[in-house]
Design an enzyme around this catalytic site. Structure first.
Site, short mmCIF file in Angstrom:
data_model
loop_
_atom_site.label_atom_id
_atom_site.label_comp_id
_atom_site.label_asym_id
_atom_site.label_seq_id
_atom_site.Cartn_x
_atom_site.Cartn_y
_atom_site.Cartn_z
N LYS A 37 0.92 -1.29 -0.09
CA LYS A 37 0.13 0.07 -0.03
C LYS A 37 0.99 1.14 0.03
O LYS A 37 2.04 1.09 0.25
CB LYS A 37 -0.87 0.05 1.33
CG LYS A 37 -0.24 -0.02 2.46
CD LYS A 37 -1.13 -0.56 3.74
CE LYS A 37 -0.23 -0.65 4.85
NZ LYS A 37 -1.24 -1.14 6.20
N TYR A 251 16.32 29.75 7.22
CA TYR A 251 15.20 30.70 7.60
C TYR A 251 15.16 30.73 9.24
O TYR A 251 15.69 29.74 9.97
CB TYR A 251 13.94 29.84 7.36
CG TYR A 251 13.46 30.13 5.82
CD1 TYR A 251 13.17 31.20 5.40
CD2 TYR A 251 13.19 28.87 5.09
CE1 TYR A 251 12.53 31.45 4.31
CE2 TYR A 251 12.88 28.94 3.76
CZ TYR A 251 12.66 30.34 3.33
OH TYR A 251 12.28 30.34 2.11
C1 LIG Z 1 -0.25 -1.83 6.77
C2 LIG Z 1 -0.74 -3.38 7.27
C3 LIG Z 1 0.15 -4.13 7.31
C4 LIG Z 1 1.46 -4.21 7.17
O1 LIG Z 1 1.97 -3.57 8.58
P1 LIG Z 1 3.40 -3.48 8.88
O2 LIG Z 1 3.57 -2.82 10.27
O3 LIG Z 1 4.14 -2.24 7.95
O4 LIG Z 1 4.39 -4.77 8.69
C5 LIG Z 1 -0.53 -5.48 7.44
N1 LIG Z 1 -1.78 -5.59 7.77
C6 LIG Z 1 -2.69 -4.64 7.51
C7 LIG Z 1 -4.13 -4.83 7.60
C8 LIG Z 1 -2.30 -3.37 7.46
O5 LIG Z 1 -2.86 -2.32 7.20
#
Ligand SMILES: *Cc1c(COP(=O)(O)O)cnc(C)c1O
Length: 349
Positions: A37, A251
């Site tokens: 994702k 800045y």
């Molecule tokens: C993002 C997510 C993961 C992966 O989690 P990490 O902590 O990055 O390993 C797994 N399961 C779900 C449902 C998620 O939303």
């Protein structure tokens, strides 16, 4: 191609090595998937899928149908799950997609049964994080009976705190549900859950962060030894300037030179995800000399102090420390990765 003065150097071997490490930690009975994702946590989902599927990964997770669409065409042999499920407005995209929804509510289940009877899906149950998913009661109510349920999953709230009592509690609830809900596979663990104990792995694990070099529990010797950094930043020196004692840089004039010094101005700023809190910990390397960030990070620029003897001139490339556990603090390792912007040339090596 217009040359880019900013690069994200991505180590494909480290990515694959991290996946193998996580697959091994998931134990013999569990397949190891990959959360891709947010465009592969900022690194580029398409390239990540290509490399991990070649290594043997078969199960991928995105958040939305737009993220799934961006990965088309999708190889038939691989699974792709859309974690946010299917809203009424998603149905056309979902029906046309080889991805399957992770159904999160009674309304989503009704929608899927109605529009796509018999088509495979996943289901999320909430065992304590109170984010997405059916309640435990709903999961037990028979609501899932007519579904072609591939993966029945839940998500841990506190897996990066191994001693937290939520972990065992969620595990207990998920175990008891597993006896009542019939699915091809069961899945509970993210990266940190995999590191907790193999008993969290069930039939499928879903790591994200650790694939990309994040350390779920910084300081844990096994994790630090087993998980390799994947992303590195290289920025170009736009200018080198002499700064006299008493002059300020940047800045707000927050940095004042104590003695005459040289500074290199880099084309990297907070718009590239190198956010202001990183000024305290971040540094560039000129050869093996450490060049600390001085002054505030600007949108597109920052300054680093050049130590005596640093042979750095306009147009040179410097690499920036991007070791995630070192930089995390105000910002999480997740934020460091996903904030990386669009201005990098992403170079896989
Ligand atoms: C993002 C997510 C993961 C992966 O989690 P990490 O902590 O990055 O390993 C797994 N399961 C779900 C449902 C998620 O939303």
């Amino acid at each position: 191609m217009i040359p880019s003065a900013l690069r994200l150097i991505l180590d494909g071997d480290a990515l694959v090595s991290n996946w193998h490490w996580l697959a091994h930690r998931s134990g013999g009975g569990a397949a190891c998937g990959a959360a891709v994702k947010a465009d592969g946590y900022g690194l580029g989902a398409r390239e990540v899928v290509k490399r991990l599927s070649a290594a043997g990964c078969r199960d991928f997770f995105v958040a939305t149908w737009a993220e799934a669409e961006a990965l088309m065409p999708w190889p038939e042999a691989l699974g792709l799950s859309v974690l946010h499920g299917v809203g009424a407005e998603d149905m056309a995209a979902a029906l046309a997609s080889p991805a399957r929804p992770v159904l999160n509510s009674a309304a989503q289940i009704a929608r899927w049964k109605d529009a796509a009877p018999g088509r495979p899906c996943d289901v999320m149950v909430d065992t304590g994080i109170n984010r997405l998913g059916l309640t435990v009661r709903e999961a037990r109510s028979g609501l899932l009976d007519a579904l072609k349920l591939q993966t029945f999953m839940s998500h841990l709230a506190c897996a990066d705190e191994p001693a937290h009592e939520m972990n065992e509690r969620q595990l207990g609830i998920f175990r008891s549900l597993r006896r009542e809900v019939s699915a091809a596979r069961y899945s509970l663990a993210n990266s940190a859950g995999i590191c907790l104990d193999p008993k969290y792995a069930f039939g499928l694990t879903r790591p994200g962060l650790a694939l990309y070099g994040g350390i779920p529990v910084p300081g844990d010797a096994d994790q630090e030894a087993g998980i390799r950094p994947v992303a590195r930043i290289e920025a170009r020196v736009l200018q080198v300037r002499d700064v006299s004692a008493g002059q300020s840089i940047g800045y707000g004039a927050t940095f004042v030179a104590e003695r005459d010094m040289r500074a290199a101005i880099l084309n990297l700023g907070y718009a590239d995800g190198y956010l202001r809190p990183l000024a305290a910990k971040g540094f560039a390397m000129a050869g093996d000399l450490r060049c600390p960030i001085v002054g505030r990070i600007s949108m597109d620029l920052m300054a680093v102090a050049l130590p005596a003897g640093a042979d750095v001139g306009e147009g040179d490339w410097l690499s920036l420390n991007f070791r995630l556990p070192d930089l995390a603090g105000t910002l999480s390792q997740y934020e460091l990765l996903t904030a990386l912007g669009r201005r990098y040339r992403r170079v896989w090596r």
